[in-house]
Design a protein around this motif. Structure first.
Motif, short mmCIF file in Angstrom:
data_model
loop_
_atom_site.label_atom_id
_atom_site.label_comp_id
_atom_site.label_asym_id
_atom_site.label_seq_id
_atom_site.Cartn_x
_atom_site.Cartn_y
_atom_site.Cartn_z
N GLU A 44 12.30 -34.47 -32.52
CA GLU A 44 13.17 -34.76 -33.67
C GLU A 44 12.94 -36.17 -34.20
N LEU A 45 12.56 -37.09 -33.34
CA LEU A 45 12.28 -38.46 -33.75
C LEU A 45 10.84 -38.62 -34.25
N ASN A 46 10.10 -37.52 -34.33
CA ASN A 46 8.68 -37.52 -34.74
C ASN A 46 7.82 -38.38 -33.82
N LEU A 47 8.19 -38.42 -32.53
CA LEU A 47 7.40 -39.16 -31.56
C LEU A 47 6.49 -38.24 -30.76
N THR A 48 6.68 -36.94 -30.89
CA THR A 48 5.80 -35.96 -30.24
C THR A 48 5.55 -34.83 -31.21
N GLU A 49 4.60 -33.98 -30.83
CA GLU A 49 4.33 -32.78 -31.62
C GLU A 49 4.96 -31.61 -30.89
N GLY A 50 4.51 -30.41 -31.23
CA GLY A 50 5.00 -29.22 -30.52
C GLY A 50 4.35 -29.12 -29.16
N LYS A 51 4.68 -28.07 -28.44
CA LYS A 51 4.14 -27.86 -27.10
C LYS A 51 2.62 -27.71 -27.16
N SER A 52 1.93 -28.52 -26.41
CA SER A 52 0.48 -28.46 -26.23
C SER A 52 -0.33 -28.65 -27.51
N THR A 53 0.27 -29.13 -28.60
CA THR A 53 -0.49 -29.29 -29.84
C THR A 53 -1.37 -30.53 -29.84
N GLY A 54 -1.23 -31.38 -28.85
CA GLY A 54 -2.05 -32.58 -28.78
C GLY A 54 -3.51 -32.29 -28.43
N PHE A 55 -3.77 -31.17 -27.78
CA PHE A 55 -5.14 -30.87 -27.38
C PHE A 55 -6.08 -30.75 -28.58
N PRO A 56 -5.76 -29.92 -29.58
CA PRO A 56 -6.68 -29.85 -30.73
C PRO A 56 -6.72 -31.17 -31.52
N ILE A 57 -5.61 -31.89 -31.57
CA ILE A 57 -5.59 -33.16 -32.29
C ILE A 57 -6.54 -34.16 -31.63
N ILE A 58 -6.50 -34.23 -30.30
CA ILE A 58 -7.40 -35.13 -29.57
C ILE A 58 -8.85 -34.72 -29.80
N ARG A 59 -9.13 -33.42 -29.68
CA ARG A 59 -10.50 -32.93 -29.87
C ARG A 59 -10.99 -33.23 -31.29
N ASP A 60 -10.14 -33.00 -32.30
CA ASP A 60 -10.53 -33.26 -33.69
C ASP A 60 -10.76 -34.74 -33.95
N ALA A 61 -9.89 -35.60 -33.40
CA ALA A 61 -10.02 -37.05 -33.61
C ALA A 61 -11.31 -37.57 -32.96
N MET A 62 -11.62 -37.08 -31.77
CA MET A 62 -12.85 -37.50 -31.10
C MET A 62 -14.08 -37.04 -31.89
N ALA A 63 -14.05 -35.80 -32.38
CA ALA A 63 -15.18 -35.26 -33.16
C ALA A 63 -15.34 -36.03 -34.47
N ALA A 64 -14.22 -36.32 -35.16
CA ALA A 64 -14.28 -37.04 -36.43
C ALA A 64 -14.84 -38.45 -36.24
N ASN A 65 -14.62 -39.03 -35.08
CA ASN A 65 -15.11 -40.37 -34.77
C ASN A 65 -16.56 -40.35 -34.31
N GLY A 66 -17.10 -39.17 -34.04
CA GLY A 66 -18.46 -39.08 -33.53
C GLY A 66 -18.54 -39.31 -32.03
N SER A 67 -17.39 -39.27 -31.36
CA SER A 67 -17.35 -39.47 -29.91
C SER A 67 -17.61 -38.16 -29.19
N PRO A 68 -18.03 -38.24 -27.93
CA PRO A 68 -18.21 -37.02 -27.13
C PRO A 68 -16.87 -36.30 -26.93
N GLU A 69 -16.95 -35.04 -26.54
CA GLU A 69 -15.76 -34.22 -26.28
C GLU A 69 -14.91 -34.84 -25.17
N PRO A 70 -13.58 -34.77 -25.28
CA PRO A 70 -12.73 -35.21 -24.17
C PRO A 70 -12.86 -34.22 -23.01
N ILE A 71 -12.55 -34.69 -21.82
CA ILE A 71 -12.64 -33.84 -20.64
C ILE A 71 -11.24 -33.72 -20.04
N PHE A 72 -10.72 -32.49 -19.97
CA PHE A 72 -9.40 -32.23 -19.41
C PHE A 72 -9.59 -31.58 -18.04
#
Length: 176
Positions: A44-72
């Protein structure tokens, strides 16, 4: 934090039934989470996203930056959760040089090569594609001065408008 990656380790691991195989997928779906009230409050405070939605966001941000894939990763008992964010390939150029343990990045090496001839502060900062500001000078030029890699051409007048920077003998040895 390591020279080539950032690793975050968290206890406990993900909520069952999420396994290490699930973490390798683009989207991880969790049907429950541990602290529902805290999660709802932070959302509600916009400090988090929905359940588990950070995974695609992290992957997209790393790809957009030209960085290697994150490892979970999680262990088979789901005691821990670990994510490794590899550095961009250009930032992996940090090396240790000389017995004094001077650390140089690929940007430092480029700058040292650029200073084969004396250059002004603005020429150096233009090479680095950053503004002519005190903070940028302090971050990028001052460490090379302190480590004796570069020196002032007019040592007795550090504020001179004609001031330039050149390699010291120590700096020249780093080029070899």
């Amino acid at each position: 934090v390591f020279p080539d990656k950032i690793t975050v380790l968290s206890y406990p691991g993900p909520m069952p039934p999420i396994t290490n195989i699930d973490l390798q997928q683009r989207r991880v779906v969790s049907r429950a989470y541990r602290n529902r009230r805290i999660g709802d409050f932070l959302k509600e405070l916009n400090l988090t996203e929905g359940k588990s939605t950070g995974f695609p966001i992290i992957r997209d941000a790393m790809a957009a930056n030209g960085s290697p894939e994150p490892i979970f990763y999680t262990d088979k008992d789901q005691v821990l959760f670990m994510v490794t964010l590899p550095c961009h390939p250009e930032l992996q150029g940090t090396i240790s040089v000389t017995k004094s343990g001077i650390k140089l990045t690929s940007a430092d090496i480029e700058l040292i090569e650029f200073l084969a001839e004396p250059k002004s502060r603005s020429e150096i900062l233009n090479l680095l594609e950053i503004g002519n500001q005190t903070k940028n000078f302090t971050t990028n030029i001052t460490p090379l001065l302190k480590n004796g890699i570069i020196e002032l051409t007019i040592a007795d007048k550090p504020q001179s408008r004609l001031q330039k920077y050149r390699l010291t003998e120590k700096g020249k040895k780093l080029l070899k």
